[in-house]
Design an enzyme around this catalytic site. Structure first.
Site: not given
Ligand code: F6R
Length: 646
Positions: A176-178, A195
């Site tokens: 769950n990236e920014p 990442t």
């Protein structure tokens, strides 16, 4: 390994509500800090084992959410040990992994499918049908249905009983990236550049890292009944601080965990080092003013008020939470002079000691005037990158300097570099079968396949010859450059074997052979599972074995830091200044490591070449000394003494 019961008594990681654990107004997530990530991992494994057993007694499945990456490896190793040695059964365990790269086949050694089987599932009695991992090999049209079914399946078990997490430097949990929404569920997501660049070394280059992944959503994770997040190493310190101390914000998705009612962060000292309570404890409450903390606080204060040490006033101390320190030390005048002198005494242009000089206030002993020195270099180039200036001085000042390269460093040589050497050799001797074999093997260039033994040998030799060129330039005979090729490193892949007895024996033998008065080694703790840390552990283990031998009474150990971080100013025990000419000599020595120049394979997210990083870091350290009110040097290399005798 320590028994389960003992582990639990060692440090309790069970969740405590805010107000109980929160001895600081800064922290918003329960966290427990350990000095040893292996012990911490064993304690987390013990919590999982206890949960599995409890569910067994209740005759219900134990539903675990699992993570991959470097952080949980020791937890899985301990679970496997509990299974093999203490009869822990996984028969009632159902697992759901957080994520998988997309696209990704199951057989690919980079897949999370492969990882989980390699570290856990192949070694325990879990039922294959109870293992759930997002599928990276689906057709694009099938991904959505798969994600919905994954969520449904978790729900059908009544949700996750326990979720193990790591944290990415973007603040991601799962992938769950920014920007991820609190209500997000299992879905396809685009990975952040950071990442991908963190993963690039495992994939042998950024271009090979998938751009997407399937991940459980934030909401999926948040619905777990218990969450434990693991973070080790300096690299995680900034994001851990933001997550625990900043406001909840989708730009750091891990901050959502502040709202979970049963989440604990398990950290090691390095990962916790930016927390306000640890970094600047005087801003939080009363302190035990040890010598090291005093230094740390005074140097921090100089930075905070932009003054040198001797200009600090009582008001500066009182305004910044250090009234207790002032009360203990008397006045700012006395304290300032004491700190100034201490810092000044760390500086020495005589890293091997100054012969015939009073050494009371020098970092090293004057006697013996000519010392035998070992510089341990984890890879074949850390010696000159991290302490090239000091190395040069030691040789110039007549000490017998041996450089001991601990690993071959062969995986960091690119195929095109190796091909160049193989083709040169083949053009001198076209019929040579070995050269042709190497060329054919490199040209096949199969993805993610371990290099053939002869290709690895060539790559190792390239690094050896580069090292010898550099040590000749600094001025030591070839017989004083030693190559240990420690076996733990020789897997041909990024994943290394654990440190073994053979590694420790090899380390002991070389130390016994040289009987050094000084040992320099890389004290790099940025990545607790990386090669530098294993090399350091191999030294620590060897010192334990050797410390009672008589020659060790006269052996001091100095730690330098690797290419990424420098010691904090308060940690430095010896600072070796360099003139502008010495900086240039160091640069030339680094240049001999040509396979590590121009687009090196394991650069991390720092695009500067090693010599640039080294110069900037040494210049920065000199700048800090100057700002604190000491002389203005061009560059400084820094060392911390390691005391191994009881
Ligand atoms: C892995 C995952 C990621 C990692 C994170 C930290 O399944 O979902 O969130 O936990 O990227 O990775 P490491 O532990 O390798 O630093």
């Amino acid at each position: 390994m320590i028994a389960e019961e003992q582990l639990r008594n060692l440090k309790d990681i069970s969740y405590q509500e805010a107000g109980i654990y929160e001895n600081t107004r800064f922290e918003k997530i329960h966290n427990v800090v350990f000095d040893d990530s292996n012990i911490a991992s064993a304690i987390v494994a013990a919590e999982i084992a206890a949960l599995i057993r409890k569910k067994q007694e209740e005759n219900t499945p134990c539903v675990l959410g699992l993570a991959t990456g470097s952080s949980p490896i020791k937890v899985y190793e301990e679970l496997v040990r509990l299974h093999k040695e203490e009869g822990l059964s996984f028969e009632n365990v159902v697992t759901f992994n957080l994520d998988e790269y997309y696209p990704m086949t199951k057989q690919n050694v980079q897949s999370y499918h492969y990882f989980m089987h390699e570290y856990l599932f192949n070694h325990v009695d879990i039922k294959p049908e109870n293992v759930n991992i997002p599928q990276g090999d689906l057709d694009a049209d099938d991904v959505l249905d798969f994600c919905v079914a994954y969520e449904e399946k978790i729900k059908s078990y009544g949700g996750l009983d326990f979720q193990l997490l790591g944290i990415g430097r973007t603040g991601h949990i799962g992938f769950n990236e920014p920007g991820s929404h609190y209500n997000s569920r299992t879905r396809l997501i685009t990975l952040d550049h950071l990442t991908r660049s963190d993963a690039s070394s495992s994939f042998l280059g950024l271009e090979n890292v998938p751009k997407k992944a399937i991940t459980m959503g934030v909401r999926t994770v948040m619905e777990a009944k218990r969450i434990v997040l693991l973070a080790w190493g300096q690299n995680k310190a900034d994001i851990v601080k933001q997550t625990i101390e900043d406001e909840i914000d989708s730009s750091v998705p891990a901050t959502y965990l502040q709202q979970h009612h049963n989440a604990t962060f398990v950290l090691n000292d390095e990962a916790a080092s930016e927390l306000t309570r640890i970094k600047t404890p005087w801003l939080v409450g009363p302190c035990d003013w040890t010598e090291e903390l005093t230094k740390k606080a005074v140097f921090w204060l100089c930075d905070r008020v932009s003054k040198s040490i001797l200009r600090l006033t009582d008001k500066d101390y009182n305004d910044n939470g250090m009234e207790g320190l002032l009360a203990k030390e008397g006045s700012s005048y006395d304290l300032n002079i004491k700190m100034f002198n201490e810092l000044q005494h760390t500086i020495s242009g005589w890293p091997g000691g100054k012969p015939n000089a009073d050494d009371t206030n020098r970092p090293e002993r004057a006697e013996p005037a000519k010392k035998r020195v070992i510089i341990f270099s984890p890879h074949p180039d850390d010696d000159v990158i991290s302490m090239g200036g000091t190395f040069d001085r030691l040789v110039e000042q007549g000490h017998e300097v041996h450089v001991v390269y601990q690993t071959s460093g062969n995986i960091a040589v690119s195929n095109h570099e190796a091909l160049k050497f193989a083709e040169v050799a083949a053009s001198l001797d076209g019929d040579n079968e070995l050269y042709q074999k190497i060329i054919t093997s490199i040209n096949k260039n199969e993805e993610y396949v371990v290099d053939a033994p002869e290709v690895r040998a060539l790559k190792g030799l390239i690094r050896q010859r580069e090292s010898v060129a550099a040590t000749r330039f600094v001025g030591i005979p070839d017989s004083q450059a030693h190559f240990l090729n420690l076996p733990f490193y020789e897997t041909g892949t990024i994943k290394k074997n654990p440190l073994g007895q053979e590694d420790i024996d090899i380390m002991c033998n070389i130390i016994r052979e040289i009987k050094p008065h000084q040992i320099y080694a890389a004290g790099d703790l940025a990545d607790p599972h990386g090669t530098h840390k294993v090399c350091l552990d191999s030294l620590f283990e060897a010192l334990k074995v050797l410390k009672s031998e008589s020659f060790m009474d006269d052996c001091w150990v100095w730690l330098y830091r690797g290419a990424w971080h420098e010691w904090g100013m308060h940690e430095i025990d010896m600072a070796v200044p360099m003139s502008p000419d010495q900086v240039l000599r160091k640069r030339r020595a680094i240049f001999y490591h040509q396979s590590q120049k121009d687009g090196v394979m394991f650069q991390g997210d720092d695009s500067r070449e090693f010599w640039v990083r080294a110069e900037e870091r040494n210049k920065e350290t000199a700048g800090k000394y100057h700002q604190l009110g000491l002389a203005d040097y061009a560059a400084i290399e820094a060392f911390r003494r390691y005391y191994y005798q009881d």
